[in-house]
Design a protein around this motif. Structure first.
Motif, mmCIF file in Angstrom:
data_model
loop_
_atom_site.group_PDB
_atom_site.id
_atom_site.type_symbol
_atom_site.label_atom_id
_atom_site.label_comp_id
_atom_site.label_asym_id
_atom_site.label_seq_id
_atom_site.Cartn_x
_atom_site.Cartn_y
_atom_site.Cartn_z
ATOM 1 N N ALA A 1 51.271 -10.383 33.136
ATOM 2 C CA ALA A 1 50.563 -11.453 33.847
ATOM 3 C C ALA A 1 49.469 -10.849 34.735
ATOM 4 O O ALA A 1 48.349 -11.362 34.812
ATOM 5 N N TYR A 2 49.795 -9.719 35.368
ATOM 6 C CA TYR A 2 48.830 -9.039 36.240
ATOM 7 C C TYR A 2 47.652 -8.481 35.432
ATOM 8 O O TYR A 2 46.483 -8.668 35.798
ATOM 9 N N TYR B 1 45.478 -11.324 34.332
ATOM 10 C CA TYR B 1 44.705 -11.842 35.459
ATOM 11 C C TYR B 1 43.444 -11.000 35.653
ATOM 12 O O TYR B 1 42.335 -11.535 35.766
ATOM 13 N N GLN C 1 41.000 -11.620 32.869
ATOM 14 C CA GLN C 1 40.270 -12.880 33.045
ATOM 15 C C GLN C 1 39.180 -12.768 34.114
ATOM 16 O O GLN C 1 38.180 -13.467 34.057
ATOM 17 N N GLU C 2 39.408 -11.885 35.095
ATOM 18 C CA GLU C 2 38.398 -11.668 36.133
ATOM 19 C C GLU C 2 37.257 -10.773 35.618
ATOM 20 O O GLU C 2 36.326 -10.457 36.355
ATOM 21 N N PHE D 1 47.902 -7.446 42.968
ATOM 22 C CA PHE D 1 47.301 -8.774 42.780
ATOM 23 C C PHE D 1 46.249 -9.030 43.866
ATOM 24 O O PHE D 1 45.166 -9.550 43.590
ATOM 25 N N ASN E 1 42.005 -9.294 43.521
ATOM 26 C CA ASN E 1 41.211 -10.384 44.083
ATOM 27 C C ASN E 1 40.088 -9.864 44.990
ATOM 28 O O ASN E 1 38.972 -10.361 44.966
ATOM 29 N N SER F 1 51.112 -3.609 32.387
ATOM 30 C CA SER F 1 49.806 -3.951 32.953
ATOM 31 C C SER F 1 48.707 -3.634 31.950
ATOM 32 O O SER F 1 47.743 -4.391 31.790
ATOM 33 N N GLY G 1 44.877 -9.519 26.841
ATOM 34 C CA GLY G 1 44.894 -10.707 27.708
ATOM 35 C C GLY G 1 44.414 -11.975 27.053
ATOM 36 O O GLY G 1 44.925 -13.053 27.347
#
Lengths: 113, 234
Positions: free
Chosen positions: B29-30, B33, B36-37, B58, B62, B147, B154
């Motif tokens: 999931a990380y 994420y 996606q960024e 996480f 960000n 990861s 992803g």
């Protein structure tokens, strides 16, 4: 952010994490006797920390209480009961997790309420 | 691999199976994420390897999409990871082992490695130092590998196993129940549950963790002080 700034950001996070993990061992090196107070604190803390980590898993509950939260609590109680009954780590974790997955996927509270 | 190492490895593998499942899910999931960024898979992989502290990664992911702010990065890192100080105080004796393994054990002391290494007393025929070393190694491997998978695939993978991350909750519950079953005095355990529940409700999820650790240490100080005083008056 430039590549250098990205590398710096990641390095600072890595360094800060290493600092929080190594600091107690630097303050109380193994070749010197550890003060009695610190020894006793080190014996007192772990059970409390294990409790805090359980609550940490439920940290999203108070601010955002949904039907998922109810499932998390039910699955948690099931995990405790199975573990008290059989005392088998794998059985408790498996049954607890499976019950959560089943509740989440096949039991939609919002459609009933 | 000699027998001392291989028996320790097998026992560590068995004890970390739930963590493997949990990390596979959360690590992916990380990675997804970060994918996606817009980050290359090397970012989540290298961050998982060097920082090795899930919840912080996480947050850093960000921060990376905002402007450069080294002081906030340091501040957030120290706040989020301050709990490690208390893990260290608890492991001063257990991790005081000979040679290079000590430094790796401390480097890899995430929540899961600390909990399993603290709570497990391996059978007599298993070397405890190698066991703790392999627990830490395997946990880091699971985390870095998942990861990387999330970062690489992803956009292809879609999760159908909703809810699998509950294995981590179940793991911590089981470790806590085991602790309750083996201790005679429940003061510390109950203190942990009560203090953190109350502070979570009062302060919210951002601040309750470090402040719970501080308050628990404060309660210990008062208890010690009282113990010493009653001891002196006797």
């Amino acid at each position: 952010m430039s590549l250098t700034e990205e590398i710096l950001t990641i390095s600072i996070a890595a360094f800060g994490t290493i600092l929080t993990r190594f600091l107690p061992f630097l303050l109380f090196p193994g070749n010197k006797p550890i003060p009695i107070f610190i020894q006793r604190l080190g014996k007192f803390l772990p059970p409390a920390i294990l409790g805090v980590l359980v609550i940490y898993c439920y940290k999203d509950l108070p601010a955002n209480f949904t039907s998922n939260s109810v499932f998390e609590i039910i699955a948690g109680v099931i995990t405790v009961l199975v573990h008290l009954w059989k005392k088998n780590m794998f059985l408790s974790i498996s049954i607890g997790t499976c019950s959560y997955i089943l509740l989440l996927n096949f039991f939609n509270l919002t459609s009933i309420l | 691999m000699d027998t001392v190492k291989s028996t320790a490895f097998k026992f560590a593998l068995k004890k970390t199976l739930p963590i493997m499942t949990g990390f596979l899910f959360i690590g992916m999931a990380y990675g997804m994420y970060m994918h996606q960024e817009g980050f290359n898979f090397l970012y989540p992989t290298l961050m998982a390897f060097t920082i090795f502290a899930g919840s912080l990664e996480f947050v850093i992911a960000n921060l990376l999409i905002h402007s450069f702010d080294p002081l906030s990065v340091l501040f957030l890192t120290l706040i989020i990871n301050s709990r490690h100080l208390f893990y260290g105080i608890s492991m001063l004796e257990k991790y005081n082992v000979a040679g290079w393994k000590k430094y790796y054990l401390i480097f890899g002391m995430c929540d899961e490695s600390f909990s399993v290494n603290y709570a497990t007393d391996p059978p007599k025929d298993i070397d405890q130092v190698w066991f703790m070393f392999y627990v830490t190694c395997l946990n880091q491997f699971y985390w870095v590998f998942s990861s990387m998978l999330g970062g690489l695939f992803g956009s292809i993978i879609h999760f159908n196993l909703k809810g699998l991350s509950f294995v981590m909750t179940a793991l911590f519950i089981v470790l806590f129940v085991d602790q309750l079953l083996r201790e005679n005095n429940h003061f510390s355990s109950l203190c942990g549950i009560l203090v953190s529940s109350i502070l979570l409700i009062v302060l919210g999820k951002e601040l309750f963790l470090p402040l719970s650790m501080l308050l628990i240490t404060g309660i210990f100080c008062i208890k010690e002080n009282w113990r010493v005083k009653t001891h002196e008056s006797n």
